[in-house]
Design a protein around this motif. Structure first.
Motif, PDB file in Angstrom:
ATOM      1  N   GLU A   7     -31.298   4.620 -12.811  1.00 42.43           N
ATOM      2  CA  GLU A   7     -32.485   4.174 -12.057  1.00 42.43           C
ATOM      3  C   GLU A   7     -33.820   4.717 -12.587  1.00 42.43           C
ATOM      4  OE1 GLU A   7     -30.190   6.013 -10.032  1.00 42.43           O
ATOM      5  OE2 GLU A   7     -28.945   4.357  -9.404  1.00 42.43           O
ATOM      6  N   TYR A  26     -34.895   4.178  -4.093  1.00 42.11           N
ATOM      7  CA  TYR A  26     -33.969   4.706  -5.110  1.00 42.11           C
ATOM      8  C   TYR A  26     -33.956   3.899  -6.421  1.00 42.11           C
ATOM      9  CZ  TYR A  26     -29.107   6.206  -6.455  1.00 42.11           C
ATOM     10  OH  TYR A  26     -27.981   6.686  -7.067  1.00 42.11           O
ATOM     11  N   ASP A  64     -24.277   7.487 -15.607  1.00 41.83           N
ATOM     12  CA  ASP A  64     -23.449   8.701 -15.599  1.00 41.83           C
ATOM     13  C   ASP A  64     -22.342   8.697 -14.545  1.00 41.83           C
ATOM     14  OD1 ASP A  64     -25.256   9.122 -13.491  1.00 41.83           O
ATOM     15  OD2 ASP A  64     -26.130  10.940 -14.354  1.00 41.83           O
TER      16      ASP A  64
HETATM   17  O1  LIG Z   1     -28.029  12.904 -13.672  1.00 42.68           O
HETATM   18  P1  LIG Z   1     -27.240  13.135 -12.433  1.00 42.68           P
HETATM   19  O2  LIG Z   1     -25.880  13.666 -12.682  1.00 42.68           O
HETATM   20  O3  LIG Z   1     -28.020  13.896 -11.440  1.00 42.68           O
HETATM   21  O4  LIG Z   1     -26.974  11.680 -11.771  1.00 42.68           O
HETATM   22  C1  LIG Z   1     -28.055  10.971 -11.260  1.00 42.68           C
HETATM   23  C2  LIG Z   1     -27.612   9.610 -10.804  1.00 42.68           C
HETATM   24  O5  LIG Z   1     -27.201   8.794 -11.856  1.00 42.68           O
HETATM   25  C3  LIG Z   1     -28.704   8.950 -10.008  1.00 42.68           C
HETATM   26  O6  LIG Z   1     -28.281   7.711  -9.511  1.00 42.68           O
END
Ligand SMILES: O=P(O)(O)OC[C@H](O)CO
Ligand SMILES: Nc1ncnc2c1ncn2[C@@H]1O[C@H](COP(=O)(O)OP(=O)(O)O)[C@@H](O)[C@H]1O
Length: 504
Positions: free
Chosen positions: A88, A139, A250
């Motif tokens: 995002e 978001y 991710d």
């Molecule tokens: O980078 P992270 O592990 O905090 O993951 C963030 C998510 O992909 C947000 O949607």
């Protein structure tokens, strides 16, 4: 004699919210090289979160070189590379120069709340949910793109003329690492595109009606491809010439890394936020309980696999807040010792609605709240309430998942930076009343990107090669009686409602 080194390894670039990692994996899924670098979190206003895309790009070059050099690896030993990323987070850059026209607006950022409210008021909620699987919320990327185009002088006109490009971090890195202004590949995968709120979940294509509703010009969008295929070759970094054979968000990569390939299998990743994803197979399941319907992954030409997702905005970042904003701990891991100075939370509950509340509540106007304070409460109780909030928010999304899928949770597979915290893992088992399992390989996000790349380049035959690599490191069994568990959870539910509607 000719050089007969054949590639025995896969590389994975994991660009997360707090840091960038490059990891090299052997066939059995074990790590042979790794390097990591944190980047700056920029908070220009309350509720705003930005990253510097060029810092992230520099860190990417750095971690690839460091991991390769430290392990004494040669590029010819790497069969292919997969890219996985914080989803995002939105970048808009100049097609001619590669320069971002604004900082990256991070997924947690709430600046588009008014635009969300307007769309909700116009009755858009059902339409967006149906077409994208996502509720209207601050978001997702679409409104973030529109915000940049409307706040950087001249940007909208330039975007309409095709002079500006949009990408989530995956597309921004791919473009830069495959040639940039000199022929860089402008593409993304379905899992990332699906989080922009501009992709139709059935056609897996950009949707003209959604683009018009969010006011985003089509000319700036990347091509949507599968999560596992040959995207092109790196033209820069220490791995120049190496094929990029996977791109996926991710949380989707973690689903693959945990080898959740069967419908009903799920994982929970504890990082900056917490993300519970359940594979629902090739069928989309529409949520009636506040979860997202999203892509799980799409391997090459195979049918897309869908997932239900419970996204929690603030978990590990609350630990960082305790460290950076309150100075109660020096390092994230110190929270465990501080929490252990007290036997329980002393009646304190912490609702970390810093970005509003995501699943299953979807309330942009909620804000962080600490409930149950008395003169008795000390910093140990706060630390405990911080850890408990991660597990309690997880129970909220597990209940929604059970209701939507009709499947009762039997055990929880975990991964991510927070799962080293044994107190958290035990409390998670207690409050869910199911065993919590941590696999031997905890870097499942990077592993999933490497697996997806390995499937595309023929390194692995199929997913059965991957399933046999998964192994348990530790299991926590529930040890809290039902009355205590339900009393605790009822208090949490009460605390949650106290955070609602703080912003007008
Ligand atoms: O980078 P992270 O592990 O905090 O993951 C963030 C998510 O992909 C947000 O949607
Ligand atoms: N021992 C610990 N206890 C609780 N939280 C921790 C611990 N170690 C790290 N964390 C948290 O885990 C997060 C980092 O996890 P990671 O999976 O690397 O995140 P991301 O991929 O979102 O950047 C940080 O927010 C940090 O505060």
């Amino acid at each position: 004699m000719t050089n007969t080194i054949s590639p025995q390894y896969l590389g994975a670039l994991d660009q997360g919210t707090t840091s960038t990692r490059f990891m090299v994996f052997a066939r059995a899924g074990n790590v042979v090289a790794s390097a990591q670098k944190e980047h700056r979190q920029i908070y220009p206003n309350p509720g705003w979160v930005e990253h510097d895309p060029l810092e992230i790009l520099r860190n990417t070059h750095f971690v690839i070189a460091e991991a390769m050099d430290d392990a004494g690896l040669k590029p010819v030993e790497i069969a292919s590379v997969g890219i996985t990323n914080q989803r995002e987070t939105t970048v808009v850059w100049d097609r001619q120069t590669g320069a971002p026209i604004y900082n990256a607006i991070v997924w947690q950022d709430t600046r588009v709340a008014d635009a969300v409210a307007l769309l909700v008021k116009d009755g858009g909620q059902d339409r967006f949910r149906k077409q994208t699987g996502l509720p209207l919320s601050t978001y997702f990327s679409g409104l973030k793109i529109a915000w940049i185009l409307d706040h950087v002088e001249g940007a909208r006109g330039r975007a309409e003329k095709g002079e500006l490009l949009f990408g989530n971090i995956d597309a921004f890195l791919l473009w830069n690492l495959t040639g940039g202004a000199h022929g860089g590949i402008h593409a993304t995968d379905v899992t990332n595109a699906g989080r922009t709120q501009l992709m139709n979940l059935d056609t897996l294509a950009w949707d003209a009606e959604l683009l018009s509703a969010l006011n985003v010009p089509a000319a700036m969008l990347p091509e949507i491809r599968s999560s596992s295929e040959h995207y092109g070759d790196l033209s820069t970094t220490r791995l120049k010439g190496t094929p990029v054979c996977a791109m996926l968000g991710d949380q989707h990569a973690a689903l693959v890394g945990q080898t959740c390939f069967e419908p009903g299998e799920l994982k929970n990743t504890y990082g900056t936020g917490c993300f519970l994803l359940m594979n629902t197979g090739t069928e989309k399941v529409e949520s009636t309980s506040g979860l997202l319907t999203t892509l799980g992954y799409k391997f090459g030409k195979a049918a897309p696999v869908y997932a239900l997702e419970g996204s929690i905005a603030v978990t590990g970042s609350l630990v960082q807040w305790l460290r950076d904003n309150l100075g109660l701990i020096g390092k994230s891991e110190d929270i465990e010792a501080l929490a252990m100075t007290v036997p329980d939370n002393g009646g304190v509950f912490f609702v970390p609605a810093f970005s509003g509340l995501y699943a299953p509540w979807w309330r942009d106007s909620a804000r962080g709240t600490i409930c149950g304070l008395t003169r008795y409460a000390n910093k140990g109780h706060i630390a405990r309430a911080v850890l408990e909030s991660t597990a309690l928010q997880t129970r909220d999304v597990v209940e929604a998942m059970e209701s939507d899928s009709g499947i009762a949770l039997k055990q929880l597979r975990t991964d991510g930076g927070m799962v080293v915290n044994e107190t958290l893992m035990q409390f998670q088992a207690d409050i869910l009343n199911v065993p919590v399992v941590r696999p031997k390989m905890r870097e499942t996000t990077a592993l999933g990107a490497a697996y997806a790349a390995g499937l595309a380049c023929g390194f692995y035959k199929d997913t059965t090669d991957l399933v046999q690599n998964w192994a348990i490191d530790k299991t926590w069994n529930p040890a809290l009686d039902e009355t205590a568990r339900e009393r605790h959870y009822a208090k949490w539910k009460k605390a949650i409602t106290r955070s609602f509607d703080w912003e007008d």
